[in-house]
Enzyme design. Structure first.
Site, PDB file in Angstrom:
ATOM      1  N   ASP A   1      11.913 -20.530  11.052  1.00 22.37           N
ATOM      2  CA  ASP A   1      12.202 -20.053   9.694  1.00 22.37           C
ATOM      3  C   ASP A   1      12.936 -18.716   9.746  1.00 22.37           C
ATOM      4  O   ASP A   1      12.639 -17.785   9.001  1.00 22.37           O
ATOM      5  CB  ASP A   1      10.902 -19.913   8.895  1.00 22.37           C
TER       6      ASP A   1
ATOM      7  N   ILE B   1       1.768  -3.253  -1.632  1.00 26.67           N
ATOM      8  CA  ILE B   1       3.238  -3.291  -1.586  1.00 26.67           C
ATOM      9  C   ILE B   1       3.782  -4.698  -1.779  1.00 26.67           C
ATOM     10  O   ILE B   1       4.969  -4.890  -1.909  1.00 26.67           O
ATOM     11  CB  ILE B   1       3.785  -2.711  -0.255  1.00 26.67           C
ATOM     12  N   GLY B   2       2.929  -5.675  -1.774  1.00 29.00           N
ATOM     13  CA  GLY B   2       3.458  -7.032  -1.951  1.00 29.00           C
ATOM     14  C   GLY B   2       2.330  -8.047  -1.982  1.00 29.00           C
ATOM     15  O   GLY B   2       1.145  -7.706  -1.807  1.00 29.00           O
ATOM     16  N   ALA B   3       2.745  -9.272  -2.233  1.00 28.68           N
ATOM     17  CA  ALA B   3       1.747 -10.340  -2.253  1.00 28.68           C
ATOM     18  C   ALA B   3       2.089 -11.337  -1.155  1.00 28.68           C
ATOM     19  O   ALA B   3       3.211 -11.829  -1.087  1.00 28.68           O
ATOM     20  CB  ALA B   3       1.766 -11.016  -3.611  1.00 28.68           C
ATOM     21  N   GLY B   4       1.135 -11.549  -0.270  1.00 21.40           N
ATOM     22  CA  GLY B   4       1.336 -12.531   0.788  1.00 21.40           C
ATOM     23  C   GLY B   4       0.703 -13.846   0.364  1.00 21.40           C
ATOM     24  O   GLY B   4       0.137 -13.959  -0.740  1.00 21.40           O
TER      25      GLY B   4
ATOM     26  N   LYS C   1      -2.225  -6.703   5.888  1.00 25.52           N
ATOM     27  CA  LYS C   1      -2.308  -7.966   5.157  1.00 25.52           C
ATOM     28  C   LYS C   1      -3.781  -8.295   5.004  1.00 25.52           C
ATOM     29  O   LYS C   1      -4.526  -8.269   5.991  1.00 25.52           O
ATOM     30  CB  LYS C   1      -1.605  -9.082   5.938  1.00 25.52           C
TER      31      LYS C   1
ATOM     32  N   GLY D   1      -3.179 -13.205   0.419  1.00 25.88           N
ATOM     33  CA  GLY D   1      -3.771 -12.071  -0.291  1.00 25.88           C
ATOM     34  C   GLY D   1      -2.763 -10.938  -0.357  1.00 25.88           C
ATOM     35  O   GLY D   1      -1.589 -11.110  -0.016  1.00 25.88           O
ATOM     36  N   GLU D   2      -3.268  -9.783  -0.804  1.00 20.60           N
ATOM     37  CA  GLU D   2      -2.350  -8.667  -0.993  1.00 20.60           C
ATOM     38  C   GLU D   2      -1.859  -8.096   0.331  1.00 20.60           C
ATOM     39  O   GLU D   2      -2.572  -8.140   1.338  1.00 20.60           O
ATOM     40  CB  GLU D   2      -3.061  -7.538  -1.749  1.00 20.60           C
TER      41      GLU D   2
HETATM   42  P1  AMP Z   1       4.497 -11.794   4.004  1.00 21.78           P
HETATM   43  O1  AMP Z   1       3.184 -12.325   3.633  1.00 21.78           O
HETATM   44  O2  AMP Z   1       4.633 -11.507   5.454  1.00 21.78           O
HETATM   45  O3  AMP Z   1       5.651 -12.607   3.491  1.00 21.78           O
HETATM   46  O4  AMP Z   1       4.581 -10.355   3.260  1.00 21.78           O
HETATM   47  C1  AMP Z   1       4.736 -10.195   1.867  1.00 21.78           C
HETATM   48  C2  AMP Z   1       5.574  -8.976   1.560  1.00 21.78           C
HETATM   49  O5  AMP Z   1       4.919  -7.819   2.048  1.00 21.78           O
HETATM   50  C3  AMP Z   1       6.923  -8.989   2.286  1.00 21.78           C
HETATM   51  O6  AMP Z   1       7.934  -9.578   1.536  1.00 21.78           O
HETATM   52  C4  AMP Z   1       7.208  -7.541   2.502  1.00 21.78           C
HETATM   53  O7  AMP Z   1       7.866  -7.008   1.368  1.00 21.78           O
HETATM   54  C5  AMP Z   1       5.859  -6.917   2.594  1.00 21.78           C
HETATM   55  N1  AMP Z   1       5.515  -6.712   4.033  1.00 21.78           N
HETATM   56  C6  AMP Z   1       4.989  -7.586   4.894  1.00 21.78           C
HETATM   57  N2  AMP Z   1       4.838  -7.047   6.091  1.00 21.78           N
HETATM   58  C7  AMP Z   1       5.263  -5.788   5.974  1.00 21.78           C
HETATM   59  C8  AMP Z   1       5.375  -4.718   6.899  1.00 21.78           C
HETATM   60  N3  AMP Z   1       5.009  -4.818   8.160  1.00 21.78           N
HETATM   61  N4  AMP Z   1       5.885  -3.572   6.455  1.00 21.78           N
HETATM   62  C9  AMP Z   1       6.269  -3.462   5.176  1.00 21.78           C
HETATM   63  N5  AMP Z   1       6.206  -4.406   4.278  1.00 21.78           N
HETATM   64  C10 AMP Z   1       5.705  -5.578   4.678  1.00 21.78           C
END
Ligand code: AMP
Length: 972
Positions: free
Chosen positions: A738, A619-622, A645, A625-626
């Site tokens: 932040d 669902i996204g890229a942290g 994560k 990692g994914e």
């Molecule tokens: P982050 O690394 O925490 O910035 O996460 C990267 C992306 O993953 C975020 O912008 C969200 O879109 C998605 N994400 C992170 N944590 C969650 C979560 N608990 N539930 C849903 N999406 C998440």
């Protein structure tokens, strides 16, 4: 045969008589004649014995038609026995035979010279046989019918004027059993002229009565008997139910006593004694109806003999509609559909349709669909939704729909239906509204677990309700001794999903019930849980009950221990720069203070078995990692949606430590507005952090996607949640550094939760962070001036950031300070400029933002106060009314008053440049068309609320800058 001449007086008499016979004949239409002597013009050739007895004589009637008669007149001779026998008469159907004799008889006195021998009667006989028996005549075979005498027919008066009268005698014989018979006449010395002999029986002739045909029917054998006859319906008629047609044939050959009848079938009507088909355009639906009727409205037929008419195109007849009613059609849509929302209850009200389709059985049905915005998809509401009085078959024009989800979008379709709606294949017509529900009390708390049971305390934990319907700020634990029922009970409150209830009695059964509290109030209590405290040890009982000295000693020792701990805690606290907290509040521990970061992780985060985790999609890229979504199923628990994560392969040890650091921080928190850590996987690969799944992702993107779609109350509800999460974090002594809408996550219930807790996040993770002159990377637009200038990060600087988040939320994800450069932002803030109120922002909220942006951080409100202020606003929605003049519809007016050449040329050289800068260049034509190069006319066609707001906000900012440049002070 004519042995003797007839005296002329006989002939005269006969001619006279003939007329009388003819007129009597006409009445006998019911008779079937077997023998009629006068109808025969040739000789009768009956048998006469002795030959000098009866004589056959010919004559003429008044029409000169010959007739045949028999005469005998042996009055002068004694001992007469003259027989005359007819031919064999076949009886046919007859049972009762009529014999009609017409004769004249001379009065013995009128005959001169007859003495003693003259008779004035004769005898009538008959003999039954199955066939002719030849011409022999034996007297003893005959059965006497009667002695026939003349009644008034004797000759009277002078001989010259004699008038002879005709005698008519009728005798009946029967019942007959043979096929035929003979008649015989015995004369014993009279002077007789047998003018006619007629033998007949009677019949009821076929007739049609009441549309039934009754066939020819022979009368019964007895004089008094009636023959019952069943009628047969004429064609296209049918018997009336339980009333079949019958008639009775009397002995006289007359139809008597009609019973029952036939009636014309459907499609036919009676005309005379027949049934005729209904004409075109007419129908008769039932045999019971008398007449054919014209086709009712909106129906037709083009055949004869129809029992009903067909509906015109688009018109229908319900199954229960009789053919006599007009064809009808479905109603049009209900009108004026209005709704009212009260939390999760929606009331709909409407007016009846303009066109009922010609029927008066209109009812209404409601369809509820729950809609998601992205992708726009609506699904039918499930069985949990309640309709009052019902979902369909509504007679009245209102319905209440209850138990909807809070903060959800619904579409309701109200359809008017009538008896033919389901027959119609045309498109459904309905009125529809789309509605977003409001807040609602949370659902029941479930899955309460007893964590620890002691003699005097019980520790409980539980799951958040399935439908929190908002941010849960508190749980209330109600408990009482089981024996007391709940007459006397106590309550304990907890902000998290666990609590310890103290001061209980040992060996006592207690009942616990928990309910959740949100801004919408308390939910209902969950199920009762009964727990019995542990038994007290004998020593303790003795000591506490019998020896107060021991109690004092115990208290003293405990006091000393607490003192030592407090001193120790203070030293440790200082050493690790931890805030000293009130007893009872958990304190945040910086994982960096752990020498072994792995220990920190395992202290605060649960190690999960990788087999419990099912990864479903990315669902996204942290940063490390994914980020995936998936499901976590822990033994004995419901499976839950989670975000996972992952740490990408080939990581360094530092990266691993930094990655897991977020879990070490997050794992310490337990609050409904702080993202919850489910656990970590460190003993397998990939290394994972498992977090509760937040369906709507980060708040800034979420708001931009749903620009203008929420009510102010909904937006304030989100802000309240974030403030509550921050209050919890600040109470724990944690400074976020932040806080920004991009670091808030939103779940499906619109609950906002603070996230992003990495230690290095501000430096590495946040694209908004920039290096400042003081060193270190800082998200300038969100950061308080003291933190930018000398890195003074505190909860008060988090409050500043919170103010910026408020502004982001109220402007649906607008970028703070738009496209101003970071340097300009720092400068403007330093000089006292503050962000203006976003479009439609209640003044109270903007004031709160301004309070958060106080230069002196001590002047800024605490999170606790912010929560209180927002709670007050939510409770009194009047305080959130949008000020007049900033409403969307006034965009053009506001534009006109604010835009001036002087104004926008300070920043932009043209309206076009300005629109480009705020990424609204698509409206350049609207402005040009409206003459905005001269800024006098109104632009049309800016329909998106978000875009209107963006343009307005930008104008306000420019105006603020203008005022600022002109030295008029701070914000507008
Ligand atoms: P982050 O690394 O925490 O910035 O996460 C990267 C992306 O993953 C975020 O912008 C969200 O879109 C998605 N994400 C992170 N944590 C969650 C979560 N608990 N539930 C849903 N999406 C998440």
């Amino acid at each position: 045969m004519l042995s003797r001449p007839i005296p002329c007086l006989w002939i005269t008499f006969c001619l006279h008589l003939w007329c009388c016979i003819q007129s009597a004949e006409a009445q006998n239409a019911k008779e079937v004649i077997l023998l009629d002597s006068k109808a025969q013009q040739t000789e009768l050739e009956w048998i006469s014995y002795p030959p000098n007895g009866w004589e056959e004589i010919s004559g003429l009637d008044e029409n000169y038609t010959p007739i045949r008669t028999y005469q005998v007149c042996q009055v002068m001779e004694p001992n007469q026995n003259n027989w005359l026998r007819t031919n064999w008469i076949e009886k046919g159907d007859a049972q009762r035979i009529f014999v009609e004799l017409k004769f004249t008889l001379r009065d013995c006195n009128s005959l001169p010279g007859v003495v003693g021998t003259c008779k004035e009667t004769f005898n009538l006989y008959y003999q039954e046989t199955d066939s002719e028996v030849g011409r022999s005549l034996r007297e003893n075979q005959y059965v006497k019918i009667d002695t026939i005498a003349a009644d008034e027919s004797f000759t009277q008066g002078d001989l010259g004027e004699r008038k002879m009268k005709l005698n008519t005698e009728v005798r009946i014989i029967g019942p007959l059993s043979r096929r035929g018979f003979y008649l015989a006449f015995q004369d014993v010395g009279a002077c007789i002229a047998l003018v006619s002999v007629k033998v007949y029986y009677k019949k009821c002739w076929s007739i049609i009565e009441n549309l039934a045909t009754f066939p020819d029917t022979v009368t019964g054998s007895e004089f008094s008997s009636l023959v019952e006859v069943e009628g047969i319906c004429v064609s296209d008629a049918e018997e009336e139910a339980d009333n079949s047609p019958k008639m009775h044939c009397s002995a006289e050959g007359e139809w008597l006593v009609p019973i029952g009848k036939c009636i014309c079938k459907a499609g036919f009507h009676q005309k005379g004694d027949a049934c005729e088909p209904c004409g075109r355009g007419f129908y008769k639906s039932s045999s019971q109806d008398l007449q054919c009727s014209r086709c009712p409205a909106h129906s037709f037929n083009d055949r004869e003999g129809s029992w009903r008419c067909d509906c015109e195109d688009g018109y229908y007849r319900a199954l229960s509609d009789p053919p006599s009613v007009a064809c009808t059609r479905p109603p049009s849509a209900p009108q004026d559909l209005l709704y009212k929302i009260n939390q999760t209850t929606v009331s709909l009200e409407w007016s009846p349709p303009a066109d009922t389709g010609g029927r008066n059985d209109v009812t209404y049905r409601v369809q509820c669909r729950r809609c998601s915005c992205e992708p726009e998809e609506c699904v039918l509401c499930g069985p949990n939704v309640e309709y009052s009085p019902a979902q369909s078959g509504l007679v009245d024009t209102f319905v209440t729909i209850m138990d909807l989800l809070a903060h959800a979008n619904y579409t309701f379709e109200v359809e008017a239906v009538n008896g033919v709606s389901d027959l119609s294949r045309t498109q459904r017509l309905f009125a529809a509204v789309s509605i977003a529900t409001g807040q609602a009390a949370p659902s029941q708390v479930s899955e309460v677990i007893k964590e620890k049971v002691q003699q005097r305390s019980i520790q409980l934990s539980w799951q958040e309700p399935h439908q929190p319907n908002g941010v849960i700020t508190e749980y209330e634990i109600k408990y009482y001794e089981k024996d007391q029922k709940d007459r006397i009970y106590s309550t304990v409150r907890s902000k998290s999903t666990s609590a310890t209830v103290n001061n209980l009695k040992p060996s006592t059964a207690y009942v616990f019930q928990i309910r959740a509290f949100t801004e919408a109030g308390y939910g209902t209590y969950g199920p009762r849980l009964e727990i019995t405290t542990k038994e007290e040890t004998t020593a303790a009982i003795v000591s506490s009950e019998q020896n107060p000295v021991i109690i004092i000693a115990v208290v003293a020792v405990a006091g000393t221990i607490i003192l030592v701990f407090m001193v120790f805690g203070f030293i440790i606290g200082r050493r690790y720069a931890l805030a000293v907290k009130f007893p009872g509040t958990k304190t945040y521990i910086d994982p960096e203070t752990y020498e072994d970061p792995n220990r920190a992780v395992h202290q605060f985060a649960k190690e999960l078995d990788a087999s419990c985790i099912k990864i479903e999609r990315v669902i996204g890229a942290g940063e490390f990692g994914e980020v995936c979504s998936g499901r976590l199923k822990l033994p004995g628990k419901r499976d839950v949606s989670v975000a996972i994560k992952t740490l990408k392969v080939g990581y360094t040890e530092k990266q691993r430590r930094d990655f897991l650091c977020e879990a070490s921080i997050m794992g310490q928190f337990d609050h409904p507005n702080v993202v919850h850590l489910e656990g970590v996987v460190t003993r397998g690969k990939p290394v994972m952090i498992v977090i509760e799944y937040m369906e709507n992702g980060s708040l800034d993107a979420f708001l931009r996607k749903h620009d203008g779609q929420f009510t102010v109350i909904q937006l304030v509800g989100m802000l309240r949640g974030i403030a509550a999460g921050m209050r919890y974090l600040s109470d724990m002594g944690y400074v976020h550094r932040d806080l920004a809408a991009r670091n808030i996550l939103v779940n499906s219930n619109l609950v906002c939760k603070v996230s992003d807790f990495g230690l290095s996040r501000v430096i590495d993770d946040d694209p908004e962070a920039v290096y400042t002159t003081t060193g270190g990377k800082i998200p300038v637009r969100w950061t308080a001036p003291e933190a930018i200038q000398y890195r003074k990060f505190t909860s008060a600087s988090d409050v500043w950031s919170y103010g910026v988040v408020m502004w982001e939320v109220m402007s649906y994800g607008e970028r703070p300070y738009w496209d101003m450069s970071n340097q300009d932002v720092i400068k403007a803030i330093e000089e006292g400029y503050r962000l203006p109120a976003p479009m439609d922002c209640p003044p109270g909220l903007h004031q709160l933002m301004l309070d958060c942006w106080q230069k002196d951080r001590a002047e800024r409100p605490k999170f606790d106060q912010i929560v209180g202020i927002l709670d007050k606003m939510i409770r009194n929605p009047n305080t959130l009314k949008t000020p007049v003049g900033t409403a969307v519809g006034t965009l053009d007016l506001t534009l006109r008053s604010h835009l001036s050449n002087e104004f926008y040329f300070t920043t932009f050289r043209s309206v076009g440049e300005w629109l480009e800068a705020i990424k609204m260049e698509r409206y350049r034509d609207n402005f040009t068309a409206a003459g905005y190069s001269s800024l006098e006319s109104r632009p049309r066609g800016i329909t998106l609320v978000g875009h209107q707001k963006k343009i307005m906000s930008s104008i306000q900012t420019m105006r603020a800058q203008m005022l600022h440049l002109h030295g008029t002070g701070v914000q507008v």
